[in-house]
Design an enzyme around this catalytic site. Structure first.
Site, PDB file in Angstrom:
ATOM      1  N   CYS A  83       0.767  -1.235   0.000  1.00 47.94           N
ATOM      2  CA  CYS A  83       0.000   0.000   0.000  1.00 47.94           C
ATOM      3  C   CYS A  83       0.805   1.298   0.000  1.00 47.94           C
ATOM      4  O   CYS A  83       0.749   2.082  -0.947  1.00 47.94           O
ATOM      5  CB  CYS A  83      -0.900  -0.087   1.217  1.00 47.94           C
ATOM      6  SG  CYS A  83      -1.726   1.394   1.601  1.00 47.94           S
ATOM      7  N   HIS A 139      -2.667   6.909   4.077  1.00 45.18           N
ATOM      8  CA  HIS A 139      -1.589   5.962   4.416  1.00 45.18           C
ATOM      9  C   HIS A 139      -0.207   6.395   3.938  1.00 45.18           C
ATOM     10  O   HIS A 139       0.621   5.561   3.568  1.00 45.18           O
ATOM     11  CB  HIS A 139      -1.913   4.550   3.890  1.00 45.18           C
ATOM     12  CG  HIS A 139      -1.527   3.497   4.893  1.00 45.18           C
ATOM     13  ND1 HIS A 139      -1.892   2.181   4.817  1.00 45.18           N
ATOM     14  CD2 HIS A 139      -0.759   3.604   6.028  1.00 45.18           C
ATOM     15  CE1 HIS A 139      -1.390   1.513   5.843  1.00 45.18           C
ATOM     16  NE2 HIS A 139      -0.708   2.358   6.573  1.00 45.18           N
TER      17      HIS A 139
END
Ligand SMILES: *[C@@H]1O[C@H](CO)[C@@H](O)[C@H](O)[C@H]1NC(C)=O
Ligand SMILES: *[C@@H]1O[C@H](CO)[C@@H](O)[C@H](O)[C@H]1NC(C)=O
Length: 378
Positions: A83, A139
């Site tokens: 990610c 993130h």
């Protein structure tokens, strides 16, 4: 039309109010095109190569199948196996080895974020005149204010700073005693706005309200819609489960239902793009951030490996571009396209500048995607 003269249009303000953006990229391709396109980038979390209908999945994704079929499917498309690295590349056009983000994901307690000296995609588009909005999962770090999405190029942000929290309560736990509320509006916790909605529905509503509250004829819009779906935890409203009673593996069944909900969300989003007058001048990019996680319902078959590996199953992603502005619609792009390529591609489409020394790792691949094999990417 006399330049400067106000010409009234049935669906909007006088045409002299329209922003001008003569993109050499698109200008030659379409006579109608005199404005930079709106850009909607949809990033999906952990959707595997086999988790879309058009790759032969048992999961039904009629919207994604249709959008991809009418657009250009990226069938040689690569991302990073995790990610934060993938997202950092999307935002900077640079490999994570150049930004220090090659060490897995950014954990909640780590004093780390996307380096502030690296210019981001939304910063570039904002400079080019875009209104920039982010909805969903960031993130890329938040240990100091300068790291937040609203400090990194987005006019507005609604979403989570980490990932994989609870889909309804929006709490995120990263170990015993390390739980926190992870939903923000701008730079503040979004307690007020939080109705405990399932995040796929909540983020879609927010995205649609952004479309509804912006004038598409006045200013180009960049919307980065980074869904929490379809990452674990496997949570989904019951009604999406019905159609998958036949899938014996419970993880796979719930995951399939989550993908179906996502597909419906994209359907709603597309309707809103049409309803509010964006669609004809919009480029939609759809991408997964890394391979699927079979332990949490995903599938990358026939590719080997999974998320967090450098096998094909970890890094070859689902991706397509859908836009009325594409020259060769309904095709497959077999050229190598990489997630770092979006930065130069979209900045160029948006008439932004790339003149300073950015040392980009990506390339502008618009012609390869839009016009096909005659324009192989570098
Ligand atoms: C990006 O940040 C890294 C790490 O701080 C730095 O070495 C590099 O020069 C920056 N590159 C650009 C193009 O901003
Ligand atoms: C799509 O829109 C319908 C009608 O407004 C709504 O009921 C549904 O919850 C929406 N789905 C998603 C996934 O946002």
């Amino acid at each position: 039309v006399v330049l400067g003269a106000a010409v009234s249009s049935p669906n909007g303000p006088a045409s002299s109010d329209r922003y001008q953006c003569v993109s050499p990229r698109l200008g030659v391709l379409s006579a109608r095109q005199d404005r930079c396109p709106h850009i909607v980038f949809i990033l999906v979390d952990d959707q595997g190569f086999r988790d879309v209908g058009y790759h032969g999945s048992e999961i039904k994704t009629p919207t994604l199948d249709r959008l991809a079929a009418q657009g250009v499917k990226l069938e040689n498309y690569y991302v990073q196996p995790l990610c934060s690295p993938s997202r950092s590349q999307l935002m900077t056009g640079r490999y994570q080895i150049h930004t220090g983000l090659q060490h897995s994901i950014i954990r909640a307690t780590q004093p780390n974020c996307l380096p502030l000296e690296n210019v981001t995609l939304p910063q570039k588009l904002k400079q080019a005149g875009y209104s920039t909005h982010m909805v969903g999962k960031w993130h890329l770090g938040f240990y100091k204010r300068g790291c937040l999405p609203t400090q990194r190029g987005f006019n507005t942000f609604f979403g989570s700073l980490l990932g994989s929290g609870d889909y309804y309560s929006h709490y995120k736990c990263e170990g015993p005693g390390m739980c926190g509320y992870d939903l923000y509006e701008g730079e503040e916790a979004a307690w007020e706005q939080d109705r405990g909605l399932y995040s796929t529905v909540m983020f879609t509503r927010k995205a649609i309200s952004i479309l509804a509250n912006h004038n598409p004829r006045r200013q180009p819009l960049f919307l980065y819609l980074a869904y929490q779906a379809v990452h674990s935890p496997l949570q989904v409203p019951a009604r999406y489960l019905e159609r998958y009673k036949g899938i014996p593996n419970l993880h796979r069944r719930k995951y399939a239902a989550m993908v179906s909900c996502l597909d419906e969300a994209i359907h709603n989003l597309t309707l809103a793009l049409k309803r509010y007058g964006y669609y004809d001048n919009t480029v939609i990019v759809y991408s997964s951030d890394n391979g699927g996680q079979p332990l949490a319902g995903g599938s990358n078959w026939p590719l080997r490996g999974s998320k967090a590996t450098y096998w094909e199953g970890g890094i070859r992603a689902v991706g397509f571009v859908h836009s009325p502005l594409l020259v060769n619609k309904g095709t497959k792009c077999r050229s190598l396209v990489h997630i770092t390529d979006w930065f130069p591609t979209l900045v160029t489409l948006g008439e932004g500048t790339l003149d300073e020394d950015l040392s980009l790792d990506g390339y502008d691949v618009w012609e390869a995607i839009s016009e096909g094999p005659a324009f192989p990417p570098t």
